[in-house]
Design an enzyme around this catalytic site. Structure first.
Site, PDB file in Angstrom:
ATOM      1  CD  GLU B  59      44.957  -0.953 -35.138  1.00  0.00           C
ATOM      2  OE1 GLU B  59      46.112  -0.782 -34.712  1.00  0.00           O
ATOM      3  OE2 GLU B  59      44.650  -1.870 -35.918  1.00  0.00           O
ATOM      4  CG  HIS B 128      39.915 -11.895 -33.651  1.00  0.00           C
ATOM      5  ND1 HIS B 128      41.093 -12.372 -33.175  1.00  0.00           N
ATOM      6  CD2 HIS B 128      40.225 -11.185 -34.766  1.00  0.00           C
ATOM      7  CE1 HIS B 128      42.085 -12.005 -33.982  1.00  0.00           C
ATOM      8  NE2 HIS B 128      41.592 -11.268 -34.945  1.00  0.00           N
TER       9      HIS B 128
END
Ligand SMILES: Cc1ncc(C[n+]2csc(CCOP(=O)(O)OP(=O)(O)O)c2C)c(N)n1
Lengths: 326, 324
Positions: B59, B128
């Site tokens: 990322e 999540h």
């Protein structure tokens, strides 16, 4: 290896396959919330890596390493309760799957941030070194996760200080849908070890003998104070990334090829060559594994769900008055 | 045309890529697979592998590379497979992207969009389910949007792509397929920095954004006849539409801020403080907040339900505020 050990290794692989198979089935039946990441096809890697470890060694599993968690000694009942999000799970319902860890058995809980346990494993290994303990830390990660900076940072430090840490890369050729050629430009991830100043080894992750051998060398080296090892295990996951993934990015032929190198069948082949009574061993092993799994499901289903306010438990060692920083 | 929230995002990217060849998409599994949630389905077929790029799991690289591309005039959309993983690129956002223009004395801009599925309600567990907007709210140089409707999801993303500053675009995964809406066939934009009035009322104002807009509107409907509730959907968190907030609170005299992100240090804290400071004389009750409990996004259903704000909790909070 004596017959008992060989049969035990077989049992462990079968147990993992039965356990994960049941978890996949439960997921299909809609009985589980959250993602399910099957390691079907990778059993030899999990079992082989953990076989020679002691209880006071540590593993840092990735999301697909249910097998390693079982092999390192986690109670199958509590593991199933963890997957169900029940109170008897390692995280008491706070999270599911492998995010709980089982610390008394040297099993660190994963997070979803891929690769982020490698620095932790490395810090732990620094402590082993510092206190002259002949223990090892084993960090699992996927070839996909190997692209992250945390992975590089950890290995670099381990190389500098010759730490007793083993980095196990389970290379199953796809990170979700992304094939290796879009992930890195070297052929073997283990080739990178040279850049950190320690040894990299490539072995077949489907061949239990090969995994055991690579681990034996690496743990010996670590316990002797000779530093880290990078072990890359080439293997394959039969299922999609998660049970929701139909894996359209790969070919059927590829799957069939790998299935013909199934780790459990390869081991059966070996047992057969040793002239053991394979049919009897198979029947007995399967029955035993299925019983453990059935018991685990029964245990998990009987375990209570946590109650709402328990969401505030275990946040702090020294609770903040009023329950929140505000 | 009827589209889901998810399809609206897909359309926004497709339209912007068709309009401007410098717009591109980079992220994990965004190409061949069309994204983990199928948000980018079809885009690589249409725009090619150079513009819809399957990235390594990194990322920090995805965001940093986006900054480099932006300095060269490209307009990359950078996907975090789940928004939680934005934490792995935090340094690139707060120290690289956010400061780029300032540290160069205005010589360059940073037209990137970082987007991805955020939010809870789907048993995603600790990693999540997060709503990271407040991690970035105090960082100057960033713009932050959080659409609640398919119409806004499309219009805001198109504006974000055209904006010359780094925009964090937090789409809510709970809404992806649960919302289906009729949106215009012709092109439209939703400007950054403008709130939307979702319900008109006179007794009190609910200020919200993202997934909690829907139960807030429902609560306003359910309470009609008993309490007259005005609902403001902020849509943009930075820039914040203070005019819309102050006009409404002046009218109703009461404010309840509702969001899914955690209470402490959340966006609501800032809004509440500002209302307290600037609108004190207009208030007929305390400025109230309802948000997720100050804990991690736990997995088990009863824990998650206890943590999150929902219709029932919003209705109760409205009743409580109305009694003042
Ligand atoms: C930092 C981070 N980015 C993205 C993801 C989303 N994600 C979860 S698993 C996965 C693929 C992992 O591939 P690999 O590391 O090779 O392990 P495998 O699943 O193949 O065993 C991705 C992209 C994540 N969990 N963490």
């Amino acid at each position: 290896m004596n017959e008992q050990t060989e049969r035990d290794l077989y049992y462990r692989m079968v147990l993992v396959r039965e356990f994960e198979g049941r978890v996949s089935a439960l997921d299909k039946q809609g009985k589980l919330a959250g993602g399910v990441y099957s390691g079907r096809g990778q059993e030899a890697a999990s079992i082989g890596v953990c076989h020679g470890l002691r209880v006071d060694d540590w593993i840092f599993p990735l999301h697909r390493d249910m097998g390693a968690v079982l092999a390192k000694g986690a109670d199958p009942n509590r593991l199933m309760a963890q997957i169900f999000g029940r109170r008897d799970g390692f995280s008491k319902g706070k999270d599911s799957y492998l995010h709980g860890g089982d610390l008394p058995h040297g099993i660190f809980g994963a997070t979803s941030m891929l690769g982020s346990t490698l620095p932790v494993a490395t810090g732990m290994a620094y402590k082993f070194r510092m206190k002259n303990e002949d223990r090892v830390a084993v960090a699992f990660f996927g070839e996909g996760a190997s692209s992250r900076g945390d992975v590089h940072e950890a290995m670099n430090f381990a190389g500098v200080h010759k730490l007793p840490v083993i980095y196990v890369c389970e290379n199953n050729f796809y990170a979700y849908s992304t094939p290796n050629e879009l992930q890195f430009a070297v052929e073997n991830v283990a080739d990178r070890a040279a850049g950190y100043g320690f040894k990299g080894e490539v072995a077949s992750g489907n061949d239990l003998h090969a995994v055991l051998q690579a681990m034996q060398k690496a743990t010996d080296r670590a316990r002797r104070g000779e530093g880290p090892t990078f072990i890359e295990l080439k293997t394959y996951r039969y299922h999609g990334h998660s049970e929701h993934d139909r894996a359209a990015y790969r070919t059927d032929e590829e799957l069939v090829t790998w299935e013909s190198r199934d780790p459990i069948e390869l081991w059966e082949h070996y047992l057969d060559k040793r002239k053991y009574d394979l049919q009897a061993i198979k029947a007995e092993t399967l029955a035993r594994a299925q019983q453990v799994v059935a018991d685990a499901v029964a245990f998990a289903e009987a375990s209570p769900e946590p109650e709402g306010p328990e969401a505030m438990d275990d946040l702090y060692a020294t609770p903040i008055p009023g329950g929140s920083p505000a | 045309m009827m589209v889901t929230y998810l399809q609206a995002i897909n359309q926004a990217m497709a339209e912007e890529m068709a309009r401007d060849e410098n717009v591109m998409l980079m992220g994990e599994d965004v190409g061949v697979m069309g994204g983990a949630f199928k948000v980018s389905e079809g885009l690589q077929d249409r725009f090619g592998k150079l513009r819809v790029v399957d990235m390594p799991i990194a990322e920090s690289l995805i965001i940093g590379a986006g900054v480099g591309l932006a300095v060269q005039g490209m307009r990359p959309i950078l996907e975090m497979q789940f928004i939680d993983f934005i934490s792995c690129g935090f340094d690139q956002i707060v120290n690289q992207a956010a400061t780029l223009r300032y540290r160069h004395g205005g010589q360059t801009s940073c037209p990137i969009v970082i987007r991805g599925p955020s939010g809870a309600g789907v048993h995603g567990g600790l990693y999540h389910s997060q709503n990271p907007e407040s991690w970035f709210f105090s960082v100057p140089g960033l713009k932050i949007v959080a659409p609640a409707t398919a119409y806004d999801a499309k219009g805001l993303l198109k504006s974000a792509v055209r904006d010359d500053d780094p925009v964090l675009y937090f789409e809510h995964k709970f809404l992806y397929r649960r919302i289906k809406e009729d949106i215009p066939d012709e092109e439209y934009l939703v400007p950054l920095g403008q709130a939307a009035l979702r319900a008109e009322g006179t007794d009190l104002t609910v200020i919200t954004y993202g997934a909690t807009v829907h139960p807030a509107v429902q609560a306003a409907r359910d309470l009609a006849g008993e309490i007259s509730v005005e609902v403001i959907d902020l849509r943009s968190l930075a820039p914040l539409d203070w005019n819309a907030i102050s006009a409404s609170v002046r009218k109703t005299g009461k404010a309840l801020i509702v969001h899914e992100a955690r209470l402490t240090g959340g966006i609501g804290a800032e809004i509440a403080a500002r209302i307290g400071q600037e609108l004190f004389e207009d208030l007929d009750g305390p400025v109230m907040r309802l948000a997720s409990a100050d804990t991690h996004n736990a997995f088990a259903a009863p824990l998650e339900a206890w943590i999150l704000p929902d219709l029932h909790k919003i209705t109760e909070a409205i009743r409580k505020l109305a009694r003042y």
